[in-house]
Design a protein around this motif. Structure first.
Motif, short mmCIF file in Angstrom:
data_model
loop_
_atom_site.label_atom_id
_atom_site.label_comp_id
_atom_site.label_asym_id
_atom_site.label_seq_id
_atom_site.Cartn_x
_atom_site.Cartn_y
_atom_site.Cartn_z
N LYS A 61 44.35 64.65 49.95
CA LYS A 61 43.49 64.52 48.77
C LYS A 61 43.94 63.37 47.89
CE LYS A 61 42.06 69.34 48.48
NZ LYS A 61 42.22 70.60 47.76
N ALA A 62 45.25 63.20 47.73
CA ALA A 62 45.76 62.10 46.92
C ALA A 62 45.36 60.75 47.52
CB ALA A 62 47.29 62.19 46.81
N ARG A 63 45.44 60.63 48.84
CA ARG A 63 45.02 59.39 49.50
C ARG A 63 43.52 59.17 49.31
NH1 ARG A 63 47.99 60.79 54.68
NH2 ARG A 63 50.04 59.93 54.33
N LYS A 64 42.78 60.22 49.52
CA LYS A 64 41.32 60.13 49.47
C LYS A 64 40.81 59.75 48.09
CE LYS A 64 37.55 62.82 51.44
NZ LYS A 64 37.19 64.12 51.99
N PHE A 65 41.44 60.31 47.06
CA PHE A 65 40.95 60.10 45.70
C PHE A 65 41.86 59.22 44.85
CE2 PHE A 65 39.16 64.20 47.10
CZ PHE A 65 37.83 63.84 47.09
N ALA A 66 42.77 58.48 45.48
CA ALA A 66 43.70 57.62 44.74
C ALA A 66 42.97 56.56 43.93
CB ALA A 66 44.68 56.97 45.70
N LEU A 67 41.89 56.09 44.43
CA LEU A 67 41.15 55.01 43.77
C LEU A 67 40.07 55.53 42.82
CD1 LEU A 67 40.76 52.55 46.74
CD2 LEU A 67 42.35 52.43 44.83
N GLU A 68 40.03 56.82 42.57
CA GLU A 68 38.96 57.39 41.76
C GLU A 68 38.92 56.79 40.35
OE1 GLU A 68 37.05 61.74 40.76
OE2 GLU A 68 39.12 61.64 41.43
N LYS A 69 40.05 56.73 39.66
CA LYS A 69 40.08 56.17 38.30
C LYS A 69 39.69 54.70 38.31
CE LYS A 69 43.56 59.28 36.44
NZ LYS A 69 44.92 59.40 35.91
N PHE A 70 40.26 53.96 39.27
CA PHE A 70 39.93 52.54 39.39
C PHE A 70 38.44 52.35 39.66
CE2 PHE A 70 39.74 48.57 41.94
CZ PHE A 70 40.22 47.70 40.98
N LEU A 74 35.46 50.39 37.49
CA LEU A 74 34.65 49.31 38.05
C LEU A 74 33.15 49.56 37.91
CD1 LEU A 74 36.48 48.16 41.30
CD2 LEU A 74 36.32 46.98 39.12
N LEU A 75 32.77 50.81 37.76
CA LEU A 75 31.34 51.13 37.62
C LEU A 75 30.74 50.46 36.38
CD1 LEU A 75 31.24 54.88 38.68
CD2 LEU A 75 30.58 52.87 40.01
N ALA A 76 31.50 50.35 35.30
CA ALA A 76 31.01 49.67 34.09
C ALA A 76 30.74 48.19 34.38
CB ALA A 76 32.01 49.82 32.95
N LYS A 78 29.95 46.94 37.36
CA LYS A 78 28.75 46.95 38.21
C LYS A 78 27.49 47.15 37.37
CE LYS A 78 26.42 47.85 42.20
NZ LYS A 78 25.04 47.65 41.86
N ASP A 79 27.56 48.06 36.40
CA ASP A 79 26.41 48.29 35.52
C ASP A 79 26.03 47.03 34.75
OD1 ASP A 79 26.31 50.92 36.37
OD2 ASP A 79 27.38 51.71 34.61
N SER A 80 27.01 46.28 34.29
CA SER A 80 26.74 45.03 33.57
C SER A 80 26.07 44.01 34.48
CB SER A 80 28.04 44.44 33.02
OG SER A 80 28.58 45.27 32.04
N LEU A 81 26.53 43.92 35.71
CA LEU A 81 25.91 42.99 36.66
C LEU A 81 24.47 43.41 36.98
CD1 LEU A 81 28.93 42.42 39.06
CD2 LEU A 81 27.97 40.78 37.44
N ASP A 82 24.26 44.72 37.15
CA ASP A 82 22.90 45.22 37.39
C ASP A 82 21.98 44.92 36.22
OD1 ASP A 82 23.58 46.19 39.88
OD2 ASP A 82 23.91 48.25 39.19
N ALA A 83 22.49 45.08 35.00
CA ALA A 83 21.69 44.81 33.80
C ALA A 83 21.32 43.33 33.74
CB ALA A 83 22.45 45.23 32.55
N ALA A 84 22.22 42.46 34.16
CA ALA A 84 21.94 41.02 34.14
C ALA A 84 20.81 40.67 35.09
CB ALA A 84 23.19 40.24 34.51
N ILE A 103 33.23 39.39 32.85
CA ILE A 103 34.58 38.97 33.22
C ILE A 103 35.61 39.65 32.31
CG2 ILE A 103 36.19 37.00 33.19
CD1 ILE A 103 33.88 35.31 34.32
N LYS A 104 35.28 39.77 31.01
CA LYS A 104 36.20 40.46 30.08
C LYS A 104 36.35 41.93 30.48
CE LYS A 104 35.51 37.51 26.08
NZ LYS A 104 34.96 37.40 24.73
N GLN A 105 35.24 42.56 30.89
CA GLN A 105 35.31 43.95 31.34
C GLN A 105 36.21 44.07 32.58
OE1 GLN A 105 31.10 44.77 31.95
NE2 GLN A 105 31.19 46.36 30.38
N LEU A 106 36.01 43.17 33.52
CA LEU A 106 36.79 43.20 34.75
C LEU A 106 38.27 42.91 34.47
CD1 LEU A 106 36.64 43.60 37.78
CD2 LEU A 106 36.18 41.16 38.02
N THR A 107 38.54 41.98 33.58
CA THR A 107 39.92 41.67 33.19
C THR A 107 40.57 42.88 32.54
OG1 THR A 107 39.37 39.34 32.90
CG2 THR A 107 41.38 40.11 31.84
N SER A 108 39.82 43.61 31.75
CA SER A 108 40.32 44.83 31.11
C SER A 108 40.69 45.88 32.16
CB SER A 108 39.27 45.38 30.14
OG SER A 108 39.65 46.64 29.67
N VAL A 109 39.84 46.04 33.17
CA VAL A 109 40.13 46.97 34.26
C VAL A 109 41.40 46.54 34.98
CG1 VAL A 109 39.32 47.85 36.48
CG2 VAL A 109 37.73 47.67 34.58
#
Length: 169
Positions: A61-70, A74-76, A78-84, A103-109
């Motif tokens: 489970k830890a392997r499977k969901f390790a990237l969940e927070k990341f 990243l969804l935010a 993606k949402d900005s790119l979709d809005a553009a 880019i600022k959002q991605l840099t923050s992530v």
């Protein structure tokens, strides 16, 4: 007699009682004790297997969901790119502003997850962090990065992708 009572309370069989038992009774008693010990060993073994299985499940489970927070962060982006893409009447300036915000959002992530950019312009060439694409005859200091074709990235000080660079000869 009181000693027999105390021994009986402590779970010990009085000596007179052991000698009074027939060999068949003693064998039956020992077989019962053996069966109890076998059951105890099997229970302990099963419990160990259950713990190991649960630990393996937790690791999976830890392997499977390790990237969940990341991924959620990243969804935010993606949402900005979709809005553009959905903007119909936009000029180059508004697209540029939107890209800068994204880019600022991605840099923050990246900052949240300890992903650092490697831009080695002017630094000494380090084969552990840089990948030389070509060597240039240059008046600059030898073995120095003269241009960066693609920035590199590290994750917790471990190279994710080396920077693609040109180096002075």
């Amino acid at each position: 007699m009181t000693d027999d009572l105390e021994n009986a309370q402590q779970g010990e069989t009085p000596i007179e009682e052991i000698s009074a038992q027939t060999p068949e009774e003693r064998i039956a008693e020992l077989e019962a004790a053996l069966e109890e010990a076998k059951a105890s060993v099997l229970y302990t073994k099963a419990e160990g297997e259950n713990i190991r299985r649960r630990a393996n499940d937790d690791i999976d489970k830890a392997r499977k969901f390790a990237l969940e927070k990341f991924s959620n962060e990243l969804l935010a982006v993606k949402d900005s790119l979709d809005a553009a893409i959905l903007i119909e009447a936009a000029d180059v300036k508004s697209y540029k502003d939107g890209i800068e915000i994204t880019i600022k959002q991605l840099t923050s992530v990246f900052e949240k997850f300890n992903i650092a950019e490697v831009n080695p312009l002017g630094e000494k060439f380090d084969p552990n962090k840089h990948q030389a694409i070509s060597v240039l005859e240059n008046s600059g200091e030898p073995n120095t990065v003269t241009s960066v074709l693609q920035k590199g990235y590290t994750l917790n000080d471990r190279v994710l992708r080396p920077a693609l660079v040109m180096v002075a000869k």
